[in-house]
Design an enzyme around this catalytic site. Structure first.
Site, mmCIF file in Angstrom:
data_model
loop_
_atom_site.group_PDB
_atom_site.id
_atom_site.type_symbol
_atom_site.label_atom_id
_atom_site.label_comp_id
_atom_site.label_asym_id
_atom_site.label_seq_id
_atom_site.Cartn_x
_atom_site.Cartn_y
_atom_site.Cartn_z
ATOM 1 N N LEU A 68 0.820 -1.227 0.000
ATOM 2 C CA LEU A 68 0.000 0.000 0.000
ATOM 3 C C LEU A 68 0.841 1.259 0.000
ATOM 4 C CD1 LEU A 68 -2.649 -0.951 2.700
ATOM 5 C CD2 LEU A 68 -3.116 -0.464 0.303
ATOM 6 N N GLY A 69 1.980 1.178 0.637
ATOM 7 C CA GLY A 69 2.820 2.376 0.746
ATOM 8 C C GLY A 69 3.978 2.091 1.657
ATOM 9 N N GLY A 117 6.282 3.998 4.939
ATOM 10 C CA GLY A 117 6.525 5.103 5.872
ATOM 11 C C GLY A 117 7.869 4.916 6.534
ATOM 12 N N GLY A 118 8.166 5.756 7.521
ATOM 13 C CA GLY A 118 9.445 5.684 8.216
ATOM 14 C C GLY A 118 9.626 4.339 8.912
ATOM 15 N N PHE A 119 8.537 3.672 9.158
ATOM 16 C CA PHE A 119 8.493 2.438 9.895
ATOM 17 C C PHE A 119 8.835 1.226 9.016
ATOM 18 C CE2 PHE A 119 6.025 -0.877 11.986
ATOM 19 C CZ PHE A 119 6.192 -0.598 13.324
ATOM 20 N N GLY A 120 8.476 1.351 7.764
ATOM 21 C CA GLY A 120 8.702 0.253 6.817
ATOM 22 C C GLY A 120 7.546 0.168 5.828
ATOM 23 N N VAL A 169 3.987 -1.051 4.068
ATOM 24 C CA VAL A 169 2.624 -1.303 4.545
ATOM 25 C C VAL A 169 1.904 -2.153 3.486
ATOM 26 C CG1 VAL A 169 0.480 -0.271 5.380
ATOM 27 C CG2 VAL A 169 2.634 0.936 5.720
ATOM 28 N N LYS A 186 1.638 -3.123 8.888
ATOM 29 C CA LYS A 186 2.898 -2.383 8.850
ATOM 30 C C LYS A 186 3.993 -3.336 9.276
ATOM 31 C CE LYS A 186 1.976 2.413 9.875
ATOM 32 N NZ LYS A 186 2.196 3.497 10.823
ATOM 33 N N ASP A 234 4.058 14.074 14.795
ATOM 34 C CA ASP A 234 4.332 13.883 13.370
ATOM 35 C C ASP A 234 3.051 13.948 12.544
ATOM 36 O OD1 ASP A 234 5.935 13.549 11.194
ATOM 37 O OD2 ASP A 234 6.070 11.370 11.354
HETATM 38 P P1 AMP Z 1 2.842 5.153 7.517
HETATM 39 O O1 AMP Z 1 3.961 4.230 7.821
HETATM 40 O O2 AMP Z 1 1.762 5.147 8.556
HETATM 41 O O3 AMP Z 1 3.323 6.533 7.162
HETATM 42 O O4 AMP Z 1 2.122 4.554 6.198
HETATM 43 C C1 AMP Z 1 2.687 4.637 4.911
HETATM 44 C C2 AMP Z 1 1.571 4.630 3.873
HETATM 45 O O5 AMP Z 1 0.883 3.381 3.898
HETATM 46 C C3 AMP Z 1 0.493 5.650 4.165
HETATM 47 O O6 AMP Z 1 0.801 6.914 3.619
HETATM 48 C C4 AMP Z 1 -0.729 5.035 3.482
HETATM 49 O O7 AMP Z 1 -0.722 5.341 2.114
HETATM 50 C C5 AMP Z 1 -0.499 3.546 3.659
HETATM 51 N N1 AMP Z 1 -1.239 3.075 4.841
HETATM 52 C C6 AMP Z 1 -0.830 3.090 6.125
HETATM 53 N N2 AMP Z 1 -1.771 2.595 6.955
HETATM 54 C C7 AMP Z 1 -2.828 2.263 6.172
HETATM 55 C C8 AMP Z 1 -4.127 1.720 6.435
HETATM 56 N N3 AMP Z 1 -4.508 1.425 7.672
HETATM 57 N N4 AMP Z 1 -4.956 1.531 5.394
HETATM 58 C C9 AMP Z 1 -4.565 1.828 4.136
HETATM 59 N N5 AMP Z 1 -3.365 2.353 3.823
HETATM 60 C C10 AMP Z 1 -2.495 2.572 4.821
#
Ligand code: AMP
Length: 810
Positions: free
Chosen positions: A500-501, A503-506, A508, A522, A619
C-alpha cells in the site's frame, strides 16, 4: 421640448464635452468610459470575473492595475446583452436602458429648461446636476448618497432626516457578484447613534456611540493615513473622512467575509492593496459575546465574566465557553426602594448597546444618576460626552448588552445594583475573602485529584514499561497477538502486489483475515529509521486510544524477526494521495475538505485533551491522515507520539523527530514539544488542505514557503487567491477564508499564542470573530539569522518528505 440653446449646446458639446460628462440626450455606450478630470476615477461597463457574463455599470480607479470597483449602479439587475447605454432622459433622470427597457435609473425629475449633466468627479462621486451649477448642495442626485460596499474619502456614511437618506454599506454577495450580500453596515437612527454591522437581520458588530471624541468601541478610527469627522445634530448624523496625504489612495470596504470591514491602502511598489486595519479586530468585538450584563476582556481567559453584582444565568453553559445567555442579578433585585439603589463604576468600557437609551446633552453626571434611579428600567448611566471633565447624560433602559473592556480607551459606566451589593464592594472585603476561600477549596480538591490520577497513572505505566523492556513475546501490549503464519497468509506473503505504501516504519501491506476483515499491515523494516522503540510506542498507545478519527489498531505480531502491526484497512489510503495530485485534488470538493479538517481537529483534540492520557503526536502531516471508504479522516502513525501526565503540557528532547515543513520552530530548534507543536503542524496541514499545495520543504535559503505565502496574501486582503483553484465551484468562501485565518493562528511563532484544539474546533464551527494572527514568517528568517551558529547542521539536511530523526547540537 428642449429649447434652441440647449440643442445648440448639445450640438457643440458632442465635439467639445469633457470626457468626464454626459449631457442630457447624450449617452454612454457599452464600449466607452467617462474619466474624471484628473484621471482618478472611471465610469463604465464591466464584468466582475471571467467566469461571469453579467455586466454592470460601475466606477473604478483609473490607474490601479487590479480593477477595483468602488460603486455599482445596477447591482441587482445585471446586463446580459451588449447594447445597453447610459443616458439622461427628458425628465433629467439618469437611465441605464436596453432597447426601451429600463434596467436602472436614478429616479430623479428636474424642472424643465435646465440642462442636466452627469459627471464623474475626482472623488469617485457620480453626480447629476444643472450644467451651470456646481454647488454640491444643489446636486439632483449623487452616487455618494447610495454607496455600494465602499466608503471613499469625502463620502458621508450616516443619516440625513431632512433628505430622508440613510447611507450605509452593503457587501457584495461574492467577489465576482456585486449583488447585495448578507453583510450591511449602517449608523443606527437612535438618540445616541452608533455604527452597526448586520449579517442579515442579526447584529454582528457595533462601534459603540460617539462619545464626543471617538466611537466608544472603535478608538482608532482616525490614524496616520486618514482623519475622520463626525457630524451630529438633530437632523443628521454622519461620519466622513479624508486622507492625510492626498497622494495616498485609501478606501474602506465592507466584505462578505468575517473580516467585515477593512481599510485598504494602495501600495504602489508592491502593486497591491494592503489591509491597514480591520474590524472586528478581536474576539471581544463580536456583538454581545458575553450576553446581557456580561463583560468581555480579551486579555483574560475566559474572556467573559459577569459584571460585579451579577452571576451567569446558565452556569453550566459558561463552563463550556458558551456565554450567550449572559448574566442575571446575584440576588433577587427589586425596585421596591429605588431611592436606595447604588451604582458601581466600571472604568474603561465600551458602553452598552444604545437601542434602548435616552440622552440629554445638558445634564450633569449627578443629575444623570438621579434620573436613572427614578426609573426602575434604568440599568446604567454615563456621561454622553467625555470631552474634558465630561458632560451630558445617557441612561440605558433594559438589559446591558455588548460591553467590553477597551484598555485605556473606554469610559466610565455606572451600573445599578442593590445598595447592599455596592456596600459589600466598597466596604469590607468579605465577599473577596469568600471567593478566596472557595477558590482555595477548589484548588485543594483539584490537587488531590491530580495526585491520585498521577499515582494511578504512574503505577499503570510502570508495569507496562517494565513489560516492554524485556522484549519478550509475552509482553503486556494490551493488544491481540496475531500469529505470523496467518498474517503472511492474509498478505499473500507480503507480496508486492499487496503493497500500500511506505513510511518511516517500513512497508505497509494490504491483507484479508480469514474472517473477511480487510487489514493493513505495517512491517517494521530492519533498516527503518524508526525502530523497535517506536513500534512498541505505537502498540502501547494505540491500545489505549479509541476515537473515530484515529486509525484503529487490530493487533500486533512479534515472531522471529518480524514485528508487525495490524490496522483496519483504509480504502482511500492517505490524504496526501489526493491533496498533492492534480486529478486527486479535484475529487476533494470543499464540503469533503471541511469534513476532513474537522475530523483531524477532533482526533487531535482527543489526543490532547480527551483521552485518558495526554498525547502529543509529534508527526502530524498529510500522509499520516488516512481516509476510509467514506473519506472520513483518521490520524495514524503514533510511533513518535509522546505521552505526558495530565499536568504536563510540554516536554523536551535532544532527539528531534518529525517532518520538516510541519515542525514548529521551538521543536525544530530547541527540541521542545507540546500540544502546541502539534497545533502548529495542524495549522500547516490546514493551509495545505485549503490551498491544495504542499508546504515547500524547509530550506534555509528559501523563505518562500506556504506559510509565508498564506500570510502575504491574507495581510494584503487577497486570501481568496490562496484557495485551491479546483475548489472554485464548491468552496464556501467564508469557510475557506476562515480556515486560512485559523491556519495562520495555529502557525504563530509563540506556542502560547496558538489556540488549543478545543478552541480550534470552536473557531472552525461557528462564526465568532477570530483574533488577528501575528506574522508567522519571521520565525524562519529570524531564527536562522540568530541561530546560524548553533544550527549549522540544518543546511545539510536531506530534504524529503519522510519522517526524520536528528540529533540537535545541544
Ligand atoms: P505510515 O507508515 O503510517 O506513514 O504509512 C505509509 C503509507 O501506507 C500511508 O501513507 C498510506 O498510504 C499507507 N497506509 C498506512 N496505513 C494504512 C491503512 N490502515 N490503510 C490503508 N493504507 C495505509
Amino acid at each position: 421640448m428642449p429649447s434652441l440653446t440647449i440643442l445648440l449646446f448639445l450640438f457643440f458639446s458632442k465635439f467639445s464635452a469633457a470626457s468626464d460628462t454626459i449631457t442630457q440626450y447624450g449617452s454612454l455606450e457599452e464600449d466607452k468610459t467617462l474619466v474624471s478630470n484628473n484621471g482618478i476615477f472611471e465610469l463604465g461597463f464591466f464584468t466582475p470575473s471571467t467566469t461571469s457574463s453579467n455586466r454592470y455599470l460601475g466606477i473604478w480607479y483609473t490607474n490601479i492595475p487590479l480593477r477595483t470597483v468602488v460603486w455599482v449602479a445596477n447591482r441587482e439587475s445585471p446586463i446580459t446583452d451588449n447594447s445597453t447605454k447610459l443616458s439622461i432622459n427628458s425628465q433629467g433622470d439618469l437611465v441605464l436602458s436596453h432597447s426601451n427597457t429600463v434596467i436602472w435609473s436614478t429616479n430623479t425629475t428636474t424642472t424643465t429648461g435646465v440642462l442636466v449633466v452627469a459627471q464623474i468627479l475626482d472623488s469617485g462621486n457620480l453626480v447629476l446636476r444643472d450644467d451651470k451649477d456646481t454647488n454640491p448642495e444643489n446636486y439632483f442626485w449623487q452616487s455618494f448618497d447610495y454607496p455600494s460596499d465602499t466608503f471613499l474619502p469625502g463620502m458621508k456614511i450616516g443619516w440625513d432626516l431632512k433628505k430622508g437618506l440613510n447611507r450605509g454599506l452593503t457587501a457584495w454577495k461574492n467577489w465576482d457578484d456585486p449583488s447585495p450580500g448578507d453583510f450591511t453596515g449602517f449608523i443606527s437612527q437612535t438618540s445616541y447613534p452608533e455604527e452597526v454591522m448586520w449579517k442579515g437581520s442579526t447584529k454582528f458588530y457595533r462601534s459603540g456611540p460617539w462619545d464626543g471624541t471617538k466611537l466608544s468601541g472603535s478608538p482608532t478610527l482616525s490614524n496616520s493615513v486618514v482623519s475622520y469627522t463626525i457630524v451630529s445634530n438633530k437632523d443628521e448624523f454622519y461620519a466622513t473622512y479624508s486622507t492625510n496625504d492626498s497622494s495616498v489612495i485609501s478606501r474602506l470596504v465592507l466584505n462578505q467575509t468575517l473580516y467585515l470591514r477593512q481599510r485598504l491602502t494602495w501600495n504602489n511598489d508592491g502593486k497591491t492593496w494592503r489591509v491597514s486595519s480591520q474590524l472586528p479586530s478581536d474576539l471581544c468585538d463580536g456583538y454581545n459575546i458575553c450576553g446581557a450584563f456580561g463583560i468581555c476582556d480579551v486579555s483574560k481567559a475566559p474572556m467573559c465574566r459577569c459584571l460585579d453584582g451579577f452571576k451567569p444565568k446558565a452556569p453550566q453553559n459558561w463552563t463550556q465557553m458558551n456565554f450567550h445567555e449572559g448574566c442575571v442579578h446575584n440576588q433577587t433585585w427589586s425596585c421596591m426602594d429605588k431611592t436606595k439603589d447604588g451604582f458601581l463604576r466600571f472604568a474603561n468600557v465600551k458602553t452598552p448597546e444604545t437601542t434602548f437609551s435616552w440622552v440629554n446633552a445638558s445634564m450633569t453626571l449627578e443629575e444623570c444618576k438621579n434620573k436613572c434611579r427614578e426609573n426602575c428600567s434604568c440599568k446604567a448611566y454615563a456621561n454622553s460626552d467625555i470631552t474634558g471633565e465630561g458632560s451630558g447624560c445617557v441612561i440605558w433602559l433594559g438589559d446591558l448588552l455588548d460591553i467590553r473592556i477597551m484598555a485605556n480607551a473606554g469610559q466610565d459606566l455606572y451600573v445599578r445594583l442593590a445598595v447592599s451589593e455596592t456596600e459589600n464592594r466598597h466596604g469590607n472585603d468579605h465577599s473577596k475573602r469568600k471567593v478566596v476561600v472557595f477558590a482555595s477549596t477548589i484548588c485543594s480538591a483539584i490537587v488531590i485529584l491530580l495526585i491520585s490520577i498521577f499515582i494511578y497513572w504512574s503505577s499503570k505505566r510502570k508495569t507496562k514499561v517494565k513489560g516492554m523492556e524485556n522484549e519478550s513475546q509475552e509482553e503486556d501490549f494490551e493488544q491481540p497477538l496475531f500469529d505470523l503464519a496467518s498474517v503472511e497468509h492474509a498478505t499473500n506473503y507480503f507480496s508486492n502486489h499487496n503493497k500500500l505504501g511506505e513510511g518511516g516504519f517500513g512497508q505497509v501491506y494490504r491483507g484479508t483475515l480469514p474472517d473477511g476483515r480487510e487489514i493493513a499491515v505495517k512491517r517494521l523494516s530492519q533498516t527503518s529509521t524508526q525502530g523497535l522503540k517506536e513500534f512498541k510506542n505505537e502498540v502501547m498507545l494505540c491500545a489505549q486510544l479509541q476515537h473515530r478519527n484515529l486509525v484503529k489498531v487490530l493487533g500486533c505480531c512479534i515472531q522471529h524477526n518480524e514485528k508487525l502491526l495490524l490496522y483496519e484497512y483504509m480504502a482511500n489510503k492517505s490524504l496526501d494521495f489526493f491533496l498533492f495530485d492534480s486529478s486527486g485534488r479535484k475529487l476533494l470538493d470543499w464540503p469533503k475538505r471541511h469534513r476532513i479538517i474537522n475530523g483531524i481537529a477532533r482526533g487531535l483534540q482527543y489526543l490532547h485533551q480527551d483521552s485518558r492520557l495526554r498525547i502529543i503526536h509529534r508527526d502530524l502531516k498529510a500522509s499520516n491522515v488516512l481516509l476510509d471508504d467514506k473519506m472520513n479522516p483518521k490520524i495514524s502513525d503514533f510511533g513518535l507520539a509522546r505521552m505526558c501526565g495530565d499536568d504536563q503540557i510540554e516536554g523536551q528532547t535532544n532527539k528531534v523527530v518529525g517532518t520538516y515543513g510541519y515542525m514548529s520552530p521551538e521543536y525544530a530548534f530547541d527540541g521542545i514539544f507540546s500540544t502546541k507543536s502539534d497545533v502548529f503542524s495542524f495549522g500547516v496541514l490546514l493551509l495545505e488542505i485549503v490551498s491544495g499545495k504542499k508546504n515547500r520543504l524547509f530550506h534555509p535559503n528559501d523563505y518562500n514557503n506556504l506559510i509565508d505565502h498564506a500570510w502575504g496574501l491574507w495581510r494584503e486582503g487577497n486570501a481568496i487567491q490562496f484557495i485551491d483553484s479546483s475548489l472554485e465551484d464548491s468552496s464556501i468562501l467564508n469557510e475557506a477564508l476562515r480556515c486560512i485565518h485559523i491556519g495562520l493562528l495555529c502557525v504563530q511563532h509563540h506556542p502560547n499564542e496558538r489556540p488549543n484544539m478545543d478552541l480550534v474546533i470552536t473557531m472552525l464551527n461557528n462564526e465568532n470573530i477570530l483574533p488577528l494572527p501575528k506574522e508567522p514568517s519571521y520565525l524562519i528568517k529570524d531564527i536562522l539569522t540568530s541561530r546560524k551558529s548553533s544550527c549549522k547542521s540544518l543546511a545539510s539536511f536531506s530534504v524529503n518528505n519522510v519522517t526524520i530523526s536528528m540529533l540537535s547540537d545541544r
